[in-house]
Design a protein around this motif. Structure first.
Motif, PDB file in Angstrom:
ATOM      1  N   GLY A 158       0.453  -1.218  -0.069  1.00  0.00           N
ATOM      2  CA  GLY A 158       0.071  -0.335   0.146  1.00  0.00           C
ATOM      3  C   GLY A 158       0.710   0.814  -0.315  1.00  0.00           C
ATOM      4  O   GLY A 158       0.982   2.124  -0.894  1.00  0.00           O
ATOM      5  N   HIS A 159       1.596   1.665   0.824  1.00  0.00           N
ATOM      6  CA  HIS A 159       2.632   2.113   0.309  1.00  0.00           C
ATOM      7  C   HIS A 159       3.801   2.878  -0.844  1.00  0.00           C
ATOM      8  O   HIS A 159       3.285   3.767  -0.668  1.00  0.00           O
ATOM      9  N   ASP A 160       4.331   1.120  -0.950  1.00  0.00           N
ATOM     10  CA  ASP A 160       4.397   1.503  -2.123  1.00  0.00           C
ATOM     11  C   ASP A 160       3.828   2.321  -3.292  1.00  0.00           C
ATOM     12  O   ASP A 160       4.476   2.887  -4.358  1.00  0.00           O
ATOM     13  N   LEU A 161       2.625   1.561  -3.804  1.00  0.00           N
ATOM     14  CA  LEU A 161       1.566   2.018  -4.478  1.00  0.00           C
ATOM     15  C   LEU A 161       1.273   3.911  -4.225  1.00  0.00           C
ATOM     16  O   LEU A 161       0.588   3.906  -5.499  1.00  0.00           O
ATOM     17  N   ARG A 162       1.374   4.162  -3.056  1.00  0.00           N
ATOM     18  CA  ARG A 162       0.189   5.162  -2.888  1.00  0.00           C
ATOM     19  C   ARG A 162       1.407   6.684  -3.771  1.00  0.00           C
ATOM     20  O   ARG A 162       0.434   7.276  -4.086  1.00  0.00           O
ATOM     21  N   THR A 163       2.223   6.282  -3.592  1.00  0.00           N
ATOM     22  CA  THR A 163       3.717   6.915  -4.125  1.00  0.00           C
ATOM     23  C   THR A 163       3.261   7.506  -5.659  1.00  0.00           C
ATOM     24  O   THR A 163       3.129   8.805  -6.132  1.00  0.00           O
TER      25      THR A 163
ATOM     26  N   VAL B 210       1.035   5.997  -7.602  1.00  0.00           N
ATOM     27  CA  VAL B 210      -1.045   6.796  -8.011  1.00  0.00           C
ATOM     28  C   VAL B 210      -1.075   8.108  -8.160  1.00  0.00           C
ATOM     29  O   VAL B 210      -1.357   8.595  -8.598  1.00  0.00           O
ATOM     30  N   ALA B 211      -0.224   8.621  -6.620  1.00  0.00           N
ATOM     31  CA  ALA B 211      -0.111  10.209  -6.417  1.00  0.00           C
ATOM     32  C   ALA B 211      -0.091  10.895  -7.560  1.00  0.00           C
ATOM     33  O   ALA B 211      -0.380  12.197  -7.426  1.00  0.00           O
ATOM     34  N   ASN B 212       1.182  10.491  -7.631  1.00  0.00           N
ATOM     35  CA  ASN B 212       1.793  11.074  -8.767  1.00  0.00           C
ATOM     36  C   ASN B 212       1.334  11.412  -9.948  1.00  0.00           C
ATOM     37  O   ASN B 212       1.206  12.595 -10.495  1.00  0.00           O
TER      38      ASN B 212
ATOM     39  N   SER C 161      -1.852  10.742 -10.136  1.00  0.00           N
ATOM     40  CA  SER C 161      -2.865  12.226  -9.980  1.00  0.00           C
ATOM     41  C   SER C 161      -2.708  13.508  -9.894  1.00  0.00           C
ATOM     42  O   SER C 161      -3.645  14.037 -10.411  1.00  0.00           O
ATOM     43  N   ASN C 162      -1.292  14.228  -9.734  1.00  0.00           N
ATOM     44  CA  ASN C 162      -1.263  15.268  -8.961  1.00  0.00           C
ATOM     45  C   ASN C 162      -0.991  16.027 -10.785  1.00  0.00           C
ATOM     46  O   ASN C 162      -1.505  16.656 -10.965  1.00  0.00           O
ATOM     47  N   ILE C 163      -0.608  14.904 -11.616  1.00  0.00           N
ATOM     48  CA  ILE C 163      -0.156  15.345 -13.013  1.00  0.00           C
ATOM     49  C   ILE C 163      -1.130  15.793 -13.503  1.00  0.00           C
ATOM     50  O   ILE C 163      -1.274  16.541 -14.437  1.00  0.00           O
ATOM     51  N   ILE C 164      -2.697  14.562 -13.591  1.00  0.00           N
ATOM     52  CA  ILE C 164      -3.688  14.958 -14.163  1.00  0.00           C
ATOM     53  C   ILE C 164      -4.143  16.008 -13.750  1.00  0.00           C
ATOM     54  O   ILE C 164      -4.794  17.061 -15.172  1.00  0.00           O
ATOM     55  N   GLU C 165      -3.602  16.754 -12.798  1.00  0.00           N
ATOM     56  CA  GLU C 165      -5.160  17.498 -11.725  1.00  0.00           C
ATOM     57  C   GLU C 165      -4.489  18.614 -11.892  1.00  0.00           C
ATOM     58  O   GLU C 165      -5.119  19.663 -13.166  1.00  0.00           O
ATOM     59  N   LEU C 166      -3.010  18.611 -12.799  1.00  0.00           N
ATOM     60  CA  LEU C 166      -2.327  19.924 -12.971  1.00  0.00           C
ATOM     61  C   LEU C 166      -2.396  19.910 -14.779  1.00  0.00           C
ATOM     62  O   LEU C 166      -2.522  21.201 -14.674  1.00  0.00           O
ATOM     63  N   PHE C 167      -2.283  18.673 -15.344  1.00  0.00           N
ATOM     64  CA  PHE C 167      -3.312  19.564 -16.855  1.00  0.00           C
ATOM     65  C   PHE C 167      -4.274  19.617 -16.708  1.00  0.00           C
ATOM     66  O   PHE C 167      -4.602  20.382 -18.122  1.00  0.00           O
TER      67      PHE C 167
ATOM     68  N   GLU D 152      10.282  10.513 -16.209  1.00  0.00           N
ATOM     69  CA  GLU D 152      10.555  10.829 -14.974  1.00  0.00           C
ATOM     70  C   GLU D 152       9.842   9.870 -14.183  1.00  0.00           C
ATOM     71  O   GLU D 152      10.606   9.027 -12.907  1.00  0.00           O
ATOM     72  N   ILE D 153       9.240   9.972 -14.180  1.00  0.00           N
ATOM     73  CA  ILE D 153       7.579   8.799 -13.173  1.00  0.00           C
ATOM     74  C   ILE D 153       8.013   7.382 -14.164  1.00  0.00           C
ATOM     75  O   ILE D 153       7.183   6.521 -13.105  1.00  0.00           O
ATOM     76  N   ARG D 154       7.687   7.093 -14.766  1.00  0.00           N
ATOM     77  CA  ARG D 154       8.087   6.447 -15.366  1.00  0.00           C
ATOM     78  C   ARG D 154       8.670   4.519 -14.826  1.00  0.00           C
ATOM     79  O   ARG D 154       8.345   4.164 -14.005  1.00  0.00           O
TER      80      ARG D 154
END
Length: 638
Positions: free
Chosen positions: A421-426, A428-430, A432-438, A454-456
Motif C-alpha cells: 500500500g505504501h509503495d503503490l500510494r506514491t 498513484v498520487a504522482n 493523480s497530481n499530474i493529471i489534475e495539473l494538466f 521521470e515517473i516511468r
C-alpha cells in the motif's frame, strides 16, 4: 404323554421356522434379480442418451451406481463408472474421465471381457484426446484382445485406432483401419457408428489434403447425423464444412456453415466446435477484406477463451462438488450396508438362538452365551471409544498447529499489504497530481511528457511489485504446474537488457551478458524470466551510478549455474542469513532511494525450487553481491 406333546410341539416349531426361512430366501433372490435388471436398464438408458443429454445421462448413471453399491452389484458398479467416464469425455473433461474409467476397470468382474473391452477402448480414446498416443494404442490393443468375436466392439476399436493413426500422420494406416471399421459396422447396421466413421474418414482426408474426398464423407455423415439425432456430430461437421470451404476460397459458404455450427454447438455446450467456428469466421472475413467483421469475431473468439477460463474454474468447482457429493452418498450406503449386515446378523443370531432354545431347552447354556456375547460387545465398544478419544486428541494437536501457521501467514499478509500500500500510494498520487495539473492547464504537453519520462521508473517499480505479488501468491498454491521447455539463458539475457535499458541508462550502469550462447537448460520459461527480472532489478537498485552488472553461466556436472553479479553496496552476513526466511525477510532502500517489498527474492526462491534448483547468494559490504542458481542441462548438452 405330556412330555410327548411338548417334544412334538417343539419339532413343529423348528420345521415352521425352517420353512419360513426358505421362503424368505426365495423371495429375496427374486427381488435382487429385479433390482439388478432395473440397474441394467438405468445404465443402458444413460449410455444411449449421453451424447445428446449428458447431464440427464450422468444423473441416471449415478443413480445406478448408488443402487449397485447398496446391493453389492459389481457389474452394475463397473458399468455405472464407465458411463460417467464416457459422459465427462463427451464434455471434454478428459482427466476426470480417466478417473472414472479406471474406477470402472477396478469394479468390473474379471470375466466380463466385453465390458472390459469397452472400458479399455474408452481409455484409449481419452488418452488420444490428451495427446498421449502411446498409452492410447496400448489400451486399444488391450480392448482388441478382449473383444473376441464381437463385431461391434471390434469395429469400435479399429475406429479409435484410425483416429490415433491420423493424429500420428500415418494416413494409410488410418484410412485402412477406418474402412475396416466401417465395413464391420455396416455388417451389423450400426447407423450411429457408421455416421461417426464417415466423419472420421472426412477428417483423415482433410488432414491429408484431399478436400474432395473429405467433402464426400462429410456429406454422408451430415445426412446420417440428422437421422440419428447426433447434434454433437452435426455441429462439428458444419465447422468442418466451413474450414474446407475456406481452403477452397468459398468464403460465403464457409461463413454460412461456421455460423450454423456455432449456433448448434452453443445449444449443446460444445465449446471446441464454437472456438473452431469463430476462428474460421475470422479467416473468412479477413480473406474478404471485411476487417471490421473479422475483428468482431476475433473479439468473440477471445471473449470465448476468457469465458472458458472463468467457466472452467466454476465447472471444476462444480465437478469437485459433484464428486464429493457422490462419494458421500456411496459412503452413506456403505455405512447402511454395514448396519444392514449387522442387523441381519443379529436377526440370524436371534433366530438360531430361538431354534436352539426350542429344540434343546438348554436355558442355562443360552443365558451364558448371551452374557458372554454382551460382555464381548461391551469390550469392543470400550476399545472403539478409546480409539475415538485418541483420534480426537490427535485432531486437536493438528488444529493447534494449523492455528499457529495461520497466525504466521496472517501476520505476513498484514505486513505485505502495508508495504505494498505504501509503495503503490506514491506512483498513484504522482499520476493523480499530474493529471489534475494538466486538466487545470498548469502544465503543457511537453512538460507532461518530461514528467512521464521521470515517473516511468516509479510506475515500472510499482508494476514489478504487483507482478511479484501475483506470482508469489500463485506459487503458494500446492500443485503449481511447471511447463519445462528448452531455454537459452543468453537469449533471455538479451531480452532482460532490453527490458531494463531505461533503468540502466538512468544510473549509467553497464550490463554485461556473458552467458554462453546456445546452452539449453530445461525449465519453465516464464519462471526463469520472473527470476532474472527480479535479480537484475535488485542489482540495478543496489548498484551505484557507473556500476556494472554481469549475467553469466558456468557448467557443473549435468547442470548450469546461472549468476547475476553486481558492484553494488552488498550485504552483511546477518542480512544474508535473514534474506530467504518467510518471517525475517526485509527490504532496504536502493542507492537512489528505490523502495521494494522484499517479496521478490522469496518469489525467486519458490520458482527456482519449483524448477529443481536452489537459489544462493554471496555478498560483502561495499563489494557487491552475486545471486546464483542451478538448472538442469538438456540431454544433448549434458
Amino acid at each position: 404323554m405330556k412330555g410327548f406333546f411338548i417334544i412334538l410341539s417343539l419339532l413343529i416349531t423348528v420345521k415352521l421356522f425352517a420353512a419360513q426361512k426358505a421362503a424368505y430366501s426365495d423371495s429375496a433372490a427374486i427381488n435382487t434379480q429385479r433390482l439388478f435388471t432395473r440397474i441394467d436398464n438405468l445404465n443402458n438408458t444413460a449410455y444411449r442418451i449421453y451424447l445428446n443429454s449428458p447431464d440427464s445421462a450422468r444423473r441416471l448413471a449415478e443413480a445406478a451406481l448408488l443402487l449397485s453399491e447398496k446391493n453389492n452389484y459389481l457389474l452394475g458398479k463397473g458399468r455405472s463408472y464407465y458411463n460417467i467416464g464416457l459422459i465427462y469425455w463427451s464434455q471434454s473433461y478428459y482427466t476426470i474421465s480417466l478417473f472414472y474409467l479406471n474406477s470402472a476397470l477396478n469394479n468390473l468382474p474379471k470375466h466380463s471381457n466385453l465390458y472390459l473391452s469397452d472400458c479399455f477402448n474408452a481409455l484409449g480414446r481419452t488418452y488420444a484426446d490428451l495427446g498421449n498416443y502411446n498409452r492410447a494404442l496400448i489400451n486399444l490393443n488391450k480392448s482388441l484382445g478382449l473383444a473376441g468375436n464381437d463385431i461391434g466392439r471390434l469395429a469400435e476399436v479399429f475406429s479409435e485406432k484410425s483416429y490415433v493413426y491420423c493424429a500420428l500422420k500415418n494416413y494409410p494406416q488410418a484410412i485402412a483401419d477406418a474402412l475396416h471399421a466401417l465395413a464391420l459396422h455396416s455388417g451389423i447396421k450400426a447407423t450411429g457408428d457408421i455416421a461417426i466413421l464417415n466423419a472420421r474418414l472426412a477428417g483423415i482426408y482433410k488432414s491429408k489434403g484431399d478436400l474432395k474426398k473429405a467433402l464426400y464423407y462429410d456429406n454422408i455423415a451430415l445426412k446420417m447425423s440428422r437421422v440419428i439425432g447426433n447434434k454433437r456430430l452435426r455441429a462439428k461437421i458444419y465447422v468442418e464444412y466451413a474450414i474446407i470451404n475456406n481452403s477452397l476460397n468459398k468464403y460465403n459458404e464457409a461463413i454460412n456453415y461456421a455460423q450454423k455450427g456455432i449456433a448448434l454447438a452453443d445449444s449443446i455446450g460444445l465449446i471446441d466446435a464454437q472456438k473452431d467456428g469463430f476462428k474460421s469466421l475470422v479467416r473468412s472475413f479477413e480473406a474478404k477484406n471485411d476487417l471490421k467483421q473479422a475483428l468482431a469475431y476475433q473479439k468473440r473468439y477471445s471473449s470465448l477463451n476468457d469465458s472458458i477460463s472463468n467457466a472452467s474454474k466454476l465447472k471444476t468447482a462444480k465437478l469437485i462438488e459433484n464428486y464429493h457429493d457422490l462419494s458421500a452418498k456411496i459412503s452413506g450406503i456403505k455405512l447402511m450396508e454395514v448396519s444392514d449386515r449387522e442387523n441381519k446378523a443379529k436377526i440370524k443370531a436371534q433366530t438360531n438362538l430361538i431354534i436352539f432354545l426350542s429344540a434343546s431347552l438348554v436355558v442355562l447354556i443360552a443365558l451364558l452365551f448371551v452374557t458372554w456375547y454382551l460382555y464381548k460387545q461391551k469390550k469392543l465398544l470400550s476399545t472403539k471409544l478409546e480409539q475415538q478419544h485418541k483420534a480426537l486428541l490427535d485432531q486437536k494437536v493438528l488444529i493447534e498447529a494449523q492455528t499457529v501457521n495461520l497466525q504466521s501467514v496472517n501476520g505476513l499478509k498484514d505486513k505485505l499489504l502495508a508495504v505494498i500500500g505504501h509503495d503503490l500510494r506514491t506512483p498513484v498520487a504522482n499520476m493523480s497530481n499530474i493529471i489534475e495539473l494538466f486538466n487545470d492547464e498548469y502544465l503543457s504537453a511537453t512538460e507532461i511528457s518530461d514528467l512521464m519520462r521521470e515517473i516511468r521508473p516509479i510506475i515500472k517499480g510499482a508494476e514489478l511489485t504487483l507482478s511479484n505479488l501475483t506470482e508469489w501468491a500463485g506459487s503458494q498454491i500446492k500443485g503449481k504446474n511447471v511447463n519445462s521447455i528448452n531455454i537459452d539463458v543468453f537469449l533471455l539475457g538479451v531480452e532482460m537488457e532490453q527490458t531494463f535499458t531505461h533503468h540502466l541508462q538512468q544510473k549509467n550502469i553497464e550490463f554485461i551478458n556473458s552467458a554462453f550462447p546456445g546452452q539449453s537448460v530445461l525449465a519453465d520459461e516464464n519462471h526463469i524470466k520472473v527470476i532474472l527480472r527480479n535479480l537484475i532489478s535488485n542489482a540495478i537498485k543496489f548498484t551505484n551510478n557507473s556500476g556494472r552488472i554481469t549475467l553469466s553461466t558456468a557448467m557443473e556436472d549435468n547442470s548450469i549455474i546461472v549468476s547475476v553479479t553486481d558492484t553494488g553496496k552488498g550485504m552483511s552476513p546477518e542480512e544474508v542469513e535473514k534474506l530467504f526466511s518467510l518471517n525475517t525477510h526485509f527490504s532496504n532502500s536502493g542507492t537512489s532511494g528505490e523502495r521494494g517489498t522484499g517479496i521478490g527474492l522469496l518469489l525467486c526462491k519458490e520458482l527456482v525450487e519449483l524448477n529443481g534448483g536452489k537459489l544462493s547468494v554471496s555478498s560483502a559490504i561495499s563489494k557487491g553481491s552475486t545471486f546464483y542458481f542451478n538448472l538442469p542441462l538438456v540431454g544433448a548438452y549434458a
